[in-house]
Design a protein around this motif. Structure first.
Motif, short mmCIF file in Angstrom:
data_model
loop_
_atom_site.label_atom_id
_atom_site.label_comp_id
_atom_site.label_asym_id
_atom_site.label_seq_id
_atom_site.Cartn_x
_atom_site.Cartn_y
_atom_site.Cartn_z
N HIS A 280 0.93 -1.32 0.20
CA HIS A 280 0.10 -0.51 0.38
C HIS A 280 1.03 0.95 0.12
O HIS A 280 0.14 2.70 0.58
CB HIS A 280 -0.97 0.08 1.37
N HIS A 336 -6.89 3.33 7.00
CA HIS A 336 -6.19 3.29 5.73
C HIS A 336 -4.79 4.72 6.01
O HIS A 336 -5.46 5.61 6.49
CB HIS A 336 -6.79 3.59 4.57
N GLY A 337 -3.85 4.68 5.82
CA GLY A 337 -3.00 5.56 6.66
C GLY A 337 -2.11 5.05 7.27
O GLY A 337 -2.38 3.69 8.29
N PHE A 338 -0.32 5.98 7.36
CA PHE A 338 0.39 5.34 8.20
C PHE A 338 0.18 5.69 9.62
O PHE A 338 -0.40 5.06 10.08
CB PHE A 338 1.20 6.60 7.97
N TRP A 341 -3.05 2.80 10.54
CA TRP A 341 -1.92 1.64 10.95
C TRP A 341 -0.78 1.15 12.02
O TRP A 341 -0.95 0.88 12.51
CB TRP A 341 -1.10 1.18 9.37
#
Length: 440
Positions: A280, A336-338, A341
């Motif tokens: 991703h 979704h996304g740093f 996560w």
């Protein structure tokens, strides 16, 4: 004429964290080193498997073969270590574990194919099975029954904090020096330091276990009295212990299957989660931060989750941990996304922390001192064979679907059912929180 009370050689081996603090700290240092060795693989190897070793990105079962080899060897050696330590001592088995680790960085550095990594993980399994097992067993030997949640929490904190730190450190070093040089330098230094400190500073703790058995047999034990599992002789055979803990006792068997479930989840997070994140768009260092957050939150949280079980009992934290871990696994594929996560990784780490040390403490609570190391070895056999089971099952699921996401859903369902099994079949094991006796 007054006669002094008859003393026993066992009187010199008092249990408790405070009275054995020096040795307790050195055992924690040892498991920190063990965690560094396994943690070095967590970020780097799954991501560079295709680039450096020619593993196709969709060959999930082939990729997971190194975890299968690790899990099978570590699981079997956990049981061997437990039995062996009752004969030759905990320290000797610990040192043998570090000697077995010496080939690991060399095999990785000179690897010509992915099968060299599989071979390296055979030695990693021996190291983990012998060395980590002995740090747990030794801490249980030298602490009182009502302190074992804290003791195992500190032990697993040290180990899994090191896993997280090593994953982050080796990801950074791999960026600077390349993966092979990074892992060679990091692992060689850790293994050398661990072996030297084990030889110089770690004491043999088997006399503490023998002293505890003597106090129970002579009726001189003080403090909360454990409710040991009944049905085995004082010195059972290996086959008897293994069958009894695995299948014969409902609480032991519930704890063993929960151990399998938690390692299925850890397999997912060890190999497939970094691949999922990298797929991703995250770079190696970003993946290292997320996997490191999982390891660090798991490790750090065990400082309070083990202590929590000493206060409220083992069963509730174990069930809550399995279900919280399942929630984190589901969240990992829904967000979704740093930052999202990273949050999911922390949730999974806290879930692991709630269940991990308290499963060990639960087994230690009800295992008799003369065969406790073997009982812990049996539990750890099933728990770490969960790596091989998880790698095989999750690898087949991902292979069949051509994607890693279905493996997350299978893992979450497995964890939910495992928590239900513990809730229904296991009894509370803490000596201060035993179930009420039925009314006559």
């Amino acid at each position: 004429m007054n006669h002094p009370a008859t003393s026993s050689p066992h009187d010199a081996y008092l249990q408790g964290i405070r009275v054995n603090l020096h040795q307790f700290v050195w055992q924690a240092v040892q498991v920190f080193f063990v965690g560094l060795v396994i943690g070095m693989e967590r970020t780097v190897l799954p991501v560079v498997a295709a680039r450096d070793f020619g593993v196709p990105r969709t060959s999930f079962l082939y990729l997971l073969s190194f975890v299968i080899s690790f899990g099978l060897v570590k699981g079997a050696l956990n049981f061997v270590a437990g039995r062996l330590s009752e004969r030759i001592g905990r320290k000797t088995v610990l040192v043998l574990g570090w000697v077995a680790a010496i080939p690991i960085p060399l095999l990785i550095f000179f690897a010509q194919s992915w099968w060299w990594i599989v071979a390296a993980n055979l030695f990693l399994g021996i190291n983990q099975g012998f060395a980590w097992s002995m740090t747990v067993t030794s801490k249980v030997d030298i602490t009182r029954a009502e302190q074992r949640g804290l003791a195992t929490g500190v032990n697993e904190f040290a180990g899994y904090a090191a896993v997280g730190l090593a994953g982050l450190a080796t990801a950074w070093m791999a960026q600077l020096y390349g993966p092979r040089f990074a892992l060679l330098g990091f692992a060689s230094g850790v293994i050398a330091l661990a072996l030297v400190t084990a030889l110089l500073f770690v004491r043999e703790t088997l006399p503490w276990a023998r002293a505890e058995r003597h106090r129970h047999a002579s009726g001189t034990h003080t403090g909360p009295r454990p409710r040991f599992a009944e049905g085995l002789a004082e010195h059972p055979t290996s086959r008897q212990v293994f069958a009894y803990v695995s299948f014969g006792h409902p609480t032991f068997s519930a704890l063993c299957q929960a151990g399998v479930a938690n390692k299925v989840a850890d397999t997912l997070l060890w190999v497939l989660f970094p691949l999922y994140l990298h797929g991703h768009g995250l770079g190696l260092v970003q993946v290292g931060w997320i996997t490191g957050a999982y390891g660090l939150s798991w490790g750090a949280s065990q400082l309070w989750t083990g202590l929590l079980s000493d206060r409220i009992g083992r069963k509730r934290p174990v069930v809550a941990g399995l279900w919280l871990l399942a929630a984190g696994v589901v969240a990992a594929v829904l967000v979704h996304g740093f930052a999202a996560w990273l949050s999911a990784a922390v949730i999974m780490g806290v879930g692991m922390a709630l269940l991990y040390p308290n499963l060990i403490a639960s087994v230690a609570d009800i295992a008799y001192p003369s065969w406790r190391s073997s009982a812990l070895g049996t539990y750890r056999y099933w728990r770490d064979t969960g790596y091989a089971i998880g790698a095989l099952v999750l690898g087949l699921v991902a292979q069949a679907r051509g994607a890693v996401e279905p493996a997350f859903w299978v893992t979450a369902g497995w964890l939910v059912l495992s928590g239900l099994w513990v809730l229904v079949r296991a009894q509370e094991t803490h000596p201060g929180h035993l179930p009420k006796a039925p009314s006559p």
